[in-house]
Motif scaffolding. Structure first.
Motif, short mmCIF file in Angstrom:
data_model
loop_
_atom_site.label_atom_id
_atom_site.label_comp_id
_atom_site.label_asym_id
_atom_site.label_seq_id
_atom_site.Cartn_x
_atom_site.Cartn_y
_atom_site.Cartn_z
N ILE A 139 17.71 -0.53 1.97
CA ILE A 139 16.62 -1.59 2.72
C ILE A 139 15.83 -1.74 1.19
CG2 ILE A 139 14.78 -1.32 4.00
CD1 ILE A 139 17.04 0.31 5.97
N LYS A 140 14.94 -3.05 1.06
CA LYS A 140 13.98 -2.64 -0.53
C LYS A 140 12.48 -3.45 0.41
CE LYS A 140 16.19 -3.59 -4.45
NZ LYS A 140 17.23 -4.00 -5.24
N TYR A 141 11.63 -2.54 -0.07
CA TYR A 141 10.20 -2.94 0.74
C TYR A 141 9.70 -4.51 -0.54
CZ TYR A 141 5.25 -3.36 0.28
OH TYR A 141 3.63 -3.82 -0.08
N ASP A 142 8.91 -5.55 -0.35
CA ASP A 142 9.22 -6.43 -1.13
C ASP A 142 8.37 -5.75 -2.13
OD1 ASP A 142 9.55 -9.50 -1.75
OD2 ASP A 142 6.88 -9.43 -1.01
N GLY A 143 6.99 -5.32 -2.31
CA GLY A 143 5.80 -5.32 -2.96
C GLY A 143 6.56 -4.12 -4.56
N LEU A 144 6.09 -4.08 -5.37
CA LEU A 144 5.79 -2.91 -6.39
C LEU A 144 5.56 -1.54 -5.68
CD1 LEU A 144 3.78 -3.97 -9.11
CD2 LEU A 144 6.16 -3.89 -8.71
N ALA A 145 6.34 -0.85 -5.90
CA ALA A 145 6.21 0.52 -4.99
C ALA A 145 6.27 1.87 -5.77
CB ALA A 145 7.33 0.32 -3.77
N ALA A 146 6.03 1.73 -7.19
CA ALA A 146 6.28 2.16 -8.27
C ALA A 146 7.55 3.38 -7.74
CB ALA A 146 5.20 3.39 -8.34
N GLY A 147 8.99 2.48 -7.48
CA GLY A 147 10.56 3.43 -7.16
C GLY A 147 10.50 4.06 -6.31
N LYS A 148 9.66 3.66 -5.92
CA LYS A 148 9.97 3.90 -3.92
C LYS A 148 10.04 3.74 -2.99
CE LYS A 148 6.78 8.42 -4.90
NZ LYS A 148 6.29 7.74 -5.95
N GLY A 149 9.86 2.35 -2.88
CA GLY A 149 10.17 1.06 -2.38
C GLY A 149 11.88 0.96 -1.73
N VAL A 150 13.41 1.45 -1.86
CA VAL A 150 14.31 1.03 -2.47
C VAL A 150 15.14 2.56 -1.89
CG1 VAL A 150 16.58 0.42 -3.37
CG2 VAL A 150 14.32 -0.51 -4.28
N PHE A 151 15.61 1.88 -0.04
CA PHE A 151 16.09 3.23 0.19
C PHE A 151 17.54 2.88 0.82
CE2 PHE A 151 11.92 2.76 2.25
CZ PHE A 151 11.64 3.66 2.25
N VAL A 152 18.63 3.72 0.11
CA VAL A 152 20.29 3.05 -0.12
C VAL A 152 20.91 3.86 1.17
CG1 VAL A 152 21.94 3.37 -1.81
CG2 VAL A 152 19.66 3.34 -3.05
N CYS A 153 21.30 3.51 2.41
CA CYS A 153 21.86 3.54 3.31
C CYS A 153 23.67 4.05 3.40
CB CYS A 153 21.17 3.48 4.56
SG CYS A 153 19.70 3.36 4.25
N ASN A 154 24.25 5.04 3.86
CA ASN A 154 25.42 4.81 4.21
C ASN A 154 25.57 4.51 5.74
OD1 ASN A 154 26.71 5.60 0.94
ND2 ASN A 154 24.79 7.15 1.17
N ASN A 155 25.18 5.23 6.12
CA ASN A 155 25.15 5.11 7.39
C ASN A 155 23.97 4.59 8.42
OD1 ASN A 155 23.96 7.69 7.83
ND2 ASN A 155 26.06 8.32 7.07
N MET A 156 24.17 4.48 10.20
CA MET A 156 23.46 4.09 10.83
C MET A 156 22.32 5.50 10.61
SD MET A 156 22.44 1.56 12.00
CE MET A 156 20.75 1.64 12.30
N ALA A 157 23.16 6.86 11.08
CA ALA A 157 21.86 8.06 11.01
C ALA A 157 20.39 7.26 9.94
CB ALA A 157 22.72 8.71 11.11
N GLU A 158 21.07 7.28 8.03
CA GLU A 158 20.46 7.08 7.37
C GLU A 158 19.57 5.98 7.52
OE1 GLU A 158 23.71 9.74 4.40
OE2 GLU A 158 22.94 7.43 3.47
N ALA A 159 20.07 4.85 7.95
CA ALA A 159 18.92 4.11 7.77
C ALA A 159 18.17 3.68 8.78
CB ALA A 159 20.66 2.45 8.44
N GLU A 160 18.08 4.81 10.29
CA GLU A 160 16.86 4.96 10.91
C GLU A 160 16.82 6.20 10.40
OE1 GLU A 160 19.28 5.95 14.06
OE2 GLU A 160 19.36 4.24 14.74
N GLU A 161 16.62 6.45 9.74
CA GLU A 161 15.52 7.94 8.85
C GLU A 161 15.09 6.54 7.65
OE1 GLU A 161 16.25 11.14 6.14
OE2 GLU A 161 17.81 11.52 7.42
N ALA A 162 15.61 6.16 6.90
CA ALA A 162 15.05 5.32 6.06
C ALA A 162 13.97 3.77 6.72
CB ALA A 162 16.13 4.11 5.08
N LEU A 163 14.30 3.48 7.96
CA LEU A 163 12.99 2.51 9.00
C LEU A 163 11.70 3.67 9.28
CD1 LEU A 163 15.56 0.56 11.07
CD2 LEU A 163 14.26 -0.22 9.04
N SER A 164 12.28 4.25 9.39
CA SER A 164 11.11 5.15 10.42
C SER A 164 10.54 5.60 8.47
CB SER A 164 11.49 7.08 10.88
OG SER A 164 12.43 7.98 10.21
N GLU A 165 11.10 6.53 7.80
CA GLU A 165 9.80 6.34 5.99
C GLU A 165 8.88 5.22 5.99
OE1 GLU A 165 12.20 8.95 3.12
OE2 GLU A 165 10.45 7.89 1.93
N PHE A 166 9.99 3.51 6.32
CA PHE A 166 10.06 2.80 5.75
C PHE A 166 8.35 2.22 6.94
CE2 PHE A 166 8.86 -1.87 5.66
CZ PHE A 166 9.86 -2.50 4.49
#
Ligand code: GLY
Length: 417
Positions: A139-166
């Motif tokens: 999951i990648k935020y569109d704009g400049l994010a100083a290296g923080k806008g990219v979330f690499v997920c392996n499963n649904m639990a990680e994706a849900e955590e990434a989405l809430s942080e996003f």
């Protein structure tokens, strides 16, 4: 000729060091630089009119831009009509880094090898798509994010955590993309281009995670080395054919004015190389090994890139290997203390390069002032020798809580090439 380097980290120290080999340190201005970089001057780099005034007063004729933010803010567009020459892509071209969505659409439009992706502007709306991938996605935020806008997920639990942080960081309504994850070996291919020709620097590898074996949270980079020994001629030819040349053709077709460094972040899996991202600049910490490895007159190359005559420039790499180990503040990338005295700097071997990042002066001494503090860079005839040299010198430096990875250059490959 007087030259300004814009930026304040180890990358800018390395660029300035290389330019100084041609014009001498007395003609270099690092703006604003830091307490460890010679010829650092505390000048605001976001006020372009004030920067122009400063350059005119100091008779600076050429500017080389390090970080992405001033490029995305249009520093090149501002200086182009002035008498001061500047290296870097225009604001419109720097969007190749500034918008991850633009970059992926550029890749798709110009048939550049990359992973499949879908675009979203609402977090809730992306959930069914992410579920269809079982959360195995990036999951990648569109704009400049100083290296923080990219979330690499392996499963649904990680994706849900990434989405809430996003959501917390960017809100529910934000532009982002969800792309297929590619697992393999990453390589940084960085070149200087005048928009037609590209001169590549040696293939390098960054080490983004804070702990050995690529564990822990991402950082701004814990170390780098070059050249990557697995970079065979056939792999180089594939990357050129599938990524580098179609990018140059795309830049020309889209009418971008791109005269500067371009960074291809590439992942190689068993099916070949795929482009993850562009950066419209040199990488950090890759630059700290690339500048020592470059056997060319960087000033002449920068001028040729601006003039559109890069094809005529001599461009070679020194033999051997180069390793950079980044000494960081304890606790980084989370909270850390500042102002800690740094000891042992005068004890490193004569041929060790120290490129300073998060430091400042306290009287005659240097103290810590950031997460990434010092880049310790060494050469060796073999990669093993370069690694040994770098760690021997890291051991001579200390500050309270100092942390560094012990496995820079020792990553095991996931595939064969
Ligand atoms: N080394 C990664 C970057 O510069 O973005």
């Amino acid at each position: 000729m007087k030259i300004a380097v814009i930026g304040s980290g180890g990358r800018e120290h390395a660029i300035a060091w290389k330019l100084a080999q041609t014009v001498g340190w007395e003609n270099i201005y690092v703006l604003p630089g830091n307490g460890g970089i010679p010829r650092s001057f505390s000048v605001s780099i976001s006020d372009f009119a004030a920067l122009e005034q400063y350059c005119k007063t100091e008779n600076i004729e050429l500017i080389v831009v390090g970080p992405e933010v001033p490029l995305s803010q249009g520093i090149v567009d501002y200086f182009r009509p002035t008498s001061i020459r500047i290296l870097g892509p225009t604001k419109a071209a720097a969007i190749m880094e500034g918008s991850k969505i633009y970059a992926k659409e550029f890749m798709r439009r110009h048939n550049i090898a990359t992973s499949d992706f879908e675009l979203f502007s609402n977090v809730d709306a992306a959930i069914p798509y992410i579920k269809s991938k079982n959360g195995d996605c990036v999951i990648k935020y569109d704009g400049l994010a100083a290296g923080k806008g990219v979330f690499v997920c392996n499963n649904m639990a990680e994706a849900e955590e990434a989405l809430s942080e996003f959501r917390e960081t960017y809100g529910n309504e934000a532009n982002f993309l969800v792309e297929d994850k590619i697992t393999g070996d990453e390589i940084s291919i960085i070149g200087l281009t005048d928009g037609k020709t590209i001169k590549l620097l040696p293939p390098s590898q960054d080490h983004k995670q804070v702990y050995d074996n690529d564990l822990g949270p991402n950082t701004g980079g814990m170390g780098a080395f070059c050249p990557a020994p697995f970079y065979t001629e056939s792999l180089a030819a594939e990357i050129d054919r599938l990524i580098v040349q179609p990018t140059l053709a795309g830049i020309q077709k889209d009418g971008h004015d791109y005269k500067g460094f371009i960074y291809f972040g590439i992942m190689m899996d068993e099916y070949g190389p795929k482009l993850l991202e562009y950066n419209a600049r040199l990488g950090d910490p890759e630059t700290e090994v690339l500048m020592p490895a470059l056997d060319a007159d960087l000033v002449a190359a920068v001028e040729a890139a601006i003039n559109g005559t890069l094809n005529d420039v001599a461009w070679n790499w020194h033999s051997g290997y180069f390793v950079d180990v980044v000494l960081t503040s304890g606790g980084y990338p989370k909270s850390f203390s500042k102002g800690l005295p740094i000891k042992g700097l005068e004890d490193v071997d004569n041929n060790t390069l120290l490129f300073y990042a998060g430091v400042k002066r306290s009287g005659e001494d240097l103290v810590t002032d950031g997460g990434r503090v010092i880049n310790v860079v060494c050469q060796g005839a073999t990669l093993d020798e370069a690694i040994e040299n770098a760690y021997r010198n890291c051991n001579k430096i200390c500050f309270e809580g100092m942390h560094y990875r012990k496995d820079i250059g020792r990553r095991k490959l996931k595939n064969t090439y």
